[in-house]
Scaffold this motif. Structure first.
Motif, short mmCIF file in Angstrom:
data_model
loop_
_atom_site.label_atom_id
_atom_site.label_comp_id
_atom_site.label_asym_id
_atom_site.label_seq_id
_atom_site.Cartn_x
_atom_site.Cartn_y
_atom_site.Cartn_z
N ARG A 67 3.51 6.08 -5.58
CA ARG A 67 3.35 6.24 -7.04
C ARG A 67 2.18 7.14 -7.41
O ARG A 67 2.18 7.77 -8.47
CB ARG A 67 3.17 4.87 -7.70
N GLU A 68 1.15 7.19 -6.57
CA GLU A 68 -0.07 7.90 -6.90
C GLU A 68 0.10 9.42 -6.78
O GLU A 68 0.62 9.91 -5.78
CB GLU A 68 -1.22 7.45 -5.99
N LYS A 69 -0.35 10.18 -7.78
CA LYS A 69 -0.22 11.64 -7.80
C LYS A 69 -1.54 12.36 -7.56
O LYS A 69 -1.55 13.50 -7.11
CB LYS A 69 0.38 12.09 -9.13
N GLN A 70 -2.66 11.70 -7.87
CA GLN A 70 -3.95 12.35 -7.73
C GLN A 70 -4.36 12.42 -6.25
O GLN A 70 -4.34 11.42 -5.54
CB GLN A 70 -5.02 11.60 -8.53
N ASN B 242 -7.29 12.85 -4.64
CA ASN B 242 -8.43 12.05 -4.18
C ASN B 242 -8.04 10.58 -3.99
O ASN B 242 -8.46 9.93 -3.02
CB ASN B 242 -9.60 12.16 -5.16
N LYS B 243 -7.26 10.08 -4.93
CA LYS B 243 -6.84 8.69 -4.82
C LYS B 243 -5.85 8.51 -3.66
O LYS B 243 -5.87 7.47 -2.98
CB LYS B 243 -6.22 8.22 -6.13
N ARG B 244 -5.02 9.51 -3.42
CA ARG B 244 -4.08 9.42 -2.29
C ARG B 244 -4.83 9.39 -0.96
O ARG B 244 -4.44 8.67 -0.03
CB ARG B 244 -3.10 10.60 -2.31
N VAL B 245 -5.93 10.16 -0.88
CA VAL B 245 -6.74 10.15 0.34
C VAL B 245 -7.29 8.75 0.60
O VAL B 245 -7.26 8.23 1.72
CB VAL B 245 -7.89 11.17 0.23
N ALA B 246 -7.80 8.11 -0.47
CA ALA B 246 -8.36 6.76 -0.33
C ALA B 246 -7.27 5.75 0.05
O ALA B 246 -7.50 4.87 0.90
CB ALA B 246 -9.04 6.35 -1.63
N ILE C 187 0.84 -1.20 0.00
CA ILE C 187 0.00 0.00 0.00
C ILE C 187 0.88 1.25 0.00
O ILE C 187 0.59 2.23 -0.70
CB ILE C 187 -0.95 -0.01 1.21
N ARG C 188 1.95 1.23 0.78
CA ARG C 188 2.87 2.37 0.79
C ARG C 188 3.45 2.62 -0.60
O ARG C 188 3.60 3.77 -1.03
CB ARG C 188 4.00 2.12 1.79
#
Length: 258
Positions: free
Chosen positions: A222-225, A227-231, A216-217
């Protein structure tokens, strides 16, 4: 720290095992053979702990325990190498891995299959940390039979590795080069009351959850968006909370052993 044992002289076997014999029994593919060549210098069947060599009664699940010493070319060892050896030898095994004047102990919980007692079930591998080869060795624990001896040899490995995995987790970017989730081991009792299979079930659950937290880390990194980082952060918190719960269960079991 997991103890090194002074294996009885009467149990000495001292037979070098050719790698090709392991290949034959394990039906090894080219990748595993390459790992053997790259990582293993020599395999020695060092000791046979059996009723006739250590005067302990055999049990239905543990007739003998074999001690294998593996002289390594590298510090890293593909766990499939240990698994291949375990599959080739129809007894529980304890490995002493040797490299550069240091030694570590490794083993998986190995038992006859409930469905077919001619086949063996090999679980996850547990390892100690590296220590100096000349570390003083202890005499074997006093027990009544081979099954109890196996538990006394394997349980400290399970406890040690679980302790390392259940230290407070740091994100990869906060750890130094080469640093892992592992931390120094706090010595644990020699004779846990909690059954070995229970400890192993707890330890394997912790290992799986630690791997999930790391995955998950990695996704979060890798995630930049936003909203997706919050999830993903919420998912990470849930996984870490579950890891803490598993850790608490494991520590609670350990406290009953005192």
């Amino acid at each position: 720290m997991t103890a090194l044992y002074d294996w009885p002289r009467a149990a000495a076997f001292g037979r070098v095992i050719p790698k090709n014999k392991i290949y034959e029994h394990a039906d090894a593919g080219s990748a595993l053979k390459d790992s053997f060549v790259r990582e293993v210098d020599q395999i020695i069947w060092a000791y046979k702990l059996a009723p006739e060599t250590i005067n302990l009664t055999a049990t239905k699940t543990v007739a003998e325990i074999q001690i294998f010493r593996i002289m390594l070319r590298t510090l890293a060892l593909d766990p499939d190498i240990l698994r291949a050896i375990d599959r080739a030898i129809p007894f529980p095994l304890i490995f002493e891995l040797m490299h550069g004047g240091k030694v570590k102990v490794a083993a998986a919980y190995k038992r006859p299959s409930d469905a077919d007692n001619t086949r063996w079930v090999v679980g996850e591998y547990f390892e100690s940390g590296w220590i100096a080869e000349d570390t003083p060795r202890r005499t074997l624990p006093v027990v009544l039979d081979m099954d109890a001896l196996y538990e006394r040899l394997l349980s400290p490995l399970v406890i040690e590795q679980t302790t390392r995995l259940t230290t407070p987790l740091q994100p990869s970017h906060e750890r130094g080069t080469g640093e892992s989730l592992q931390a120094p081991f706090t010595p644990a009792p020699d004779a846990p009351v909690v059954p070995l299979e229970t400890r192993i079930t707890q330890a394997e659950a912790i290992q799986a959850k630690v791997r999930e937290v790391e995955r998950i880390r990695a996704r979060l990194t890798r995630e930049k968006q936003f909203n997706k980082r919050v999830a993903i952060n919420a998912e990470l918190r849930a996984a870490k909370n579950e890891l803490e719960r598993l850790k608490a269960v494991s520590l609670g079991a350990a406290s009953t052993s005192n």
